[in-house]
Design a protein around this motif. Structure first.
Motif, PDB file in Angstrom:
ATOM      1  N   UNK B  23       0.840  -1.204   0.000  1.00 19.43           N
ATOM      2  CA  UNK B  23       0.000   0.000   0.000  1.00 19.43           C
ATOM      3  C   UNK B  23       0.875   1.254   0.000  1.00 19.43           C
ATOM      4  N   UNK B  24       1.956   1.209   0.792  1.00 16.96           N
ATOM      5  CA  UNK B  24       2.866   2.356   0.833  1.00 16.96           C
ATOM      6  C   UNK B  24       3.444   2.628  -0.562  1.00 16.96           C
ATOM      7  N   UNK B  25       3.897   1.569  -1.220  1.00 23.15           N
ATOM      8  CA  UNK B  25       4.499   1.757  -2.549  1.00 23.15           C
ATOM      9  C   UNK B  25       3.489   2.317  -3.534  1.00 23.15           C
ATOM     10  N   UNK B  26       2.301   1.719  -3.546  1.00 20.02           N
ATOM     11  CA  UNK B  26       1.267   2.199  -4.464  1.00 20.02           C
ATOM     12  C   UNK B  26       0.966   3.665  -4.192  1.00 20.02           C
ATOM     13  N   UNK B  27       0.768   3.962  -2.903  1.00 16.11           N
ATOM     14  CA  UNK B  27       0.420   5.336  -2.536  1.00 16.11           C
ATOM     15  C   UNK B  27       1.564   6.285  -2.863  1.00 16.11           C
ATOM     16  N   UNK B  28       2.805   5.815  -2.702  1.00 14.09           N
ATOM     17  CA  UNK B  28       3.933   6.697  -2.970  1.00 14.09           C
ATOM     18  C   UNK B  28       4.034   7.006  -4.461  1.00 14.09           C
ATOM     19  N   UNK B  29       3.859   5.984  -5.273  1.00 15.09           N
ATOM     20  CA  UNK B  29       3.909   6.207  -6.721  1.00 15.09           C
ATOM     21  C   UNK B  29       2.779   7.156  -7.138  1.00 15.09           C
ATOM     22  N   UNK B  30       1.571   6.896  -6.623  1.00 18.67           N
ATOM     23  CA  UNK B  30       0.437   7.772  -6.933  1.00 18.67           C
ATOM     24  C   UNK B  30       0.699   9.200  -6.482  1.00 18.67           C
ATOM     25  N   UNK B  31       1.201   9.335  -5.259  1.00 16.36           N
ATOM     26  CA  UNK B  31       1.484  10.670  -4.715  1.00 16.36           C
ATOM     27  C   UNK B  31       2.556  11.372  -5.527  1.00 16.36           C
TER      28      UNK B  31
END
Ligand SMILES: Nc1ncnc2c1ncn2[C@@H]1O[C@H](COP(=O)(O)OP(=O)(O)OP(=O)(O)O)[C@@H](O)[C@H]1O
Ligand SMILES: [Mg+2]
Lengths: 243, 216
Positions: B23-31
């Motif tokens: 979730x962190x990775x996905x959110x970081x890429x999105x952010x």
């Protein structure tokens, strides 16, 4: 036709009128020394000539191409007009070589090897061939300014603008930069240079232009004009800078 | 039946931490993607675009992440858009993170002197080329430490996704605690795993800060 034509331009920052009705023609190969008190509009005039600042009235043409025309490709035009700033403005994250080759590579699409050869050539002209792979922070102020001149030369501009390029330097470093300017002038480059170096203006300026309160107050052949100023303002100015 | 809190449970928690990282990775890429656009929009010469993005950033920064999460997960189905917890969390965290990353990066971009843009422009570089070759490379050194700091916050904040039933580290902890009646032991384990994830990043960020301070 003059290479640089400045016709009756006016420039203001909001309510502050900085240039008023300034006209100046510079022929190919001429070296024009722009002098005047602080705040008289010298830098602003240079910045208008390469389109860094918009003007409110008048026209500027470089080799027939109008600078202040929205349809003009300013990027193309700026390749023909080099400018060197008082504070060098080298790119601190790039080596000397990359500083010089960046624009030839990305703007003119030169292959990297050719661009590096070009960097070597222009560095030789400013006497810094051995600094090809140094970083700006490793160079003295005088060397940085010579790299900035080389960077500008690498674009093979038709005219070069110099804005007090020795003012940020210690006196002992001024000489090496002036020497480079002299050799560029001798090679026939068209130059407009803002300077406080009256000796340099007298020897190398084919013409001197004295700006006062946003106007061209007096102009003439450099040596004659600086030896025998006609207006009181120029006399006062020369007395102030020479003593 | 009440189990004991054993080695197997610890392994389950560690396994659940994968989802925290996912979730962190996905959110970081999105952010990062959205945040970069926001940063550019915020320094663009088009005033309405600047205002629009500024308003968006202020709204997101002035509202709780948990509310965004609930709004997307419970709110959207009411208007006929069904969302699974994963998608809801990914979107909520990306929007939330983009507002913060966008501001961090905008700050880094504007910290580069105007004369650097001018030097690029004077050589005939386009605005994009000035950004690409002159401004962004110089901003990166300034942006890295706060960006890593943001990443650490993000890892910890993903625990909020437990509230919409996404089984990541914290939710797995809740389930284990309920099954074993050993909340203290379980949550200490959970906290330790978060710490092991975050601490090296915090240290790295500190060392980068020192390095860049020293380099200037
Ligand atoms: N970006 C700006 N915004 C507002 N006013 C400006 C700006 N740049 C210059 N000025 C003003 O324009 C006038 C002329 O400035 P300019 O820099 O052209 O003078 P100068 O002759 O180059 O002086 P100096 O010898 O100190 O460099 C000054 O009054 C200055 O304060
Ligand atoms: Mg000036």
């Amino acid at each position: 036709m003059a290479l640089v034509e400045v016709q009756r331009i006016s420039k203001s920052y909001g309510a502050l009128q900085v240039l008023t009705d300034v006209s100046l023609d510079v022929a190919k190969g001429e070296v024009v020394a722009l002098i005047g008190r602080s705040g008289s509009g010298k830098s602003t005039l240079l910045r208008c000539i390469n389109g860094l600042e918009p003007i409110q009235a008048g026209a500027i043409r470089i080799d027939g191409v109008q600078v202040n025309d929205p349809t003009t490709n300013l990027r193309k035009l700026r390749q023909e007009v080099g400018i060197v700033f008082q504070s060098f403005n080298l790119f601190p994250h790039l080596s000397v070589s990359d500083n010089i080759t960046l624009a030839p590579r990305v703007v003119k699409n030169q292959p990297p090897e050719a661009a590096r050869e070009l960097a070597r050539e222009v560095l030789r002209r400013v006497g810094l061939e051995d600094k090809l792979d140094a970083f700006p922070a490793q160079l003295s102020g005088g060397q940085q300014q010579r790299v900035a001149i080389a960077r500008s030369l690498a674009m093979r501009p038709k005219v070069m603008l110099f804005d007090e390029v020795t003012s940020a330097l210690d006196p002992e470093l001024t000489g090496e930069v002036l020497k480079v300017l002299e050799s560029v002038a001798r090679e026939g480059m068209t130059m407009i240079l803002v300077t406080h170096e009256m000796g340099f203006a007298r020897r190398f300026g084919s013409r001197a232009v004295f700006m006062h309160e946003g106007r061209i107050h007096e102009e003439g052949r450099a040596a004659a004009m600086l030896a025998e100023p006609k207006t009181l303002e120029l006399q006062t100015f020369l007395n102030a800078v020479l003593h | 039946m009440i189990r004991t809190f054993s080695y197997v449970d610890v392994m389950y928690l560690v396994a659940a931490a994968r989802w925290t990282l996912a979730l962190t990775s996905t959110a970081f890429v999105g952010s990062a993607l959205l945040g970069f656009l926001f940063a550019i929009a915020r320094i663009s010469p088009i005033a309405p675009l600047r205002w629009l993005v500024a308003a968006l950033v202020y709204i997101v920064q002035g509202t709780p992440l948990l509310v965004w999460l609930f709004m997307i997960f419970f709110g959207l189905p009411l208007v006929g858009v069904s969302v699974n917890p994963w998608l809801a969390a990914a979107v909520a965290f990306s929007v939330y993170g983009s507002a913060f990353l966008g501001e961090i990066w905008r700050g880094a971009l504007v910290s580069i002197a105007k004369t650097q843009w001018e030097a690029g422009a004077s050589l005939g570089l386009s605005t994009f080329q000035q950004l690409r070759y002159v401004i962004v490379p110089q901003s990166i050194r300034i942006a890295i430490p706060p960006t890593v700091g943001f990443l650490v916050q993000l890892i910890k904040n993903t625990s909020l996704a437990a509230t919409i039933g996404l089984v990541e580290l914290t939710r797995e902890g809740q389930l284990t605690a309920a099954g074993t009646y050993k909340p203290f032991a379980v949550y200490i384990t959970v906290a330790s795993i978060y710490f092991v994830l975050c601490f090296p990043l915090t240290q790295w960020s500190r060392s980068l800060e020192r390095k860049f301070d020293g380099a200037r």
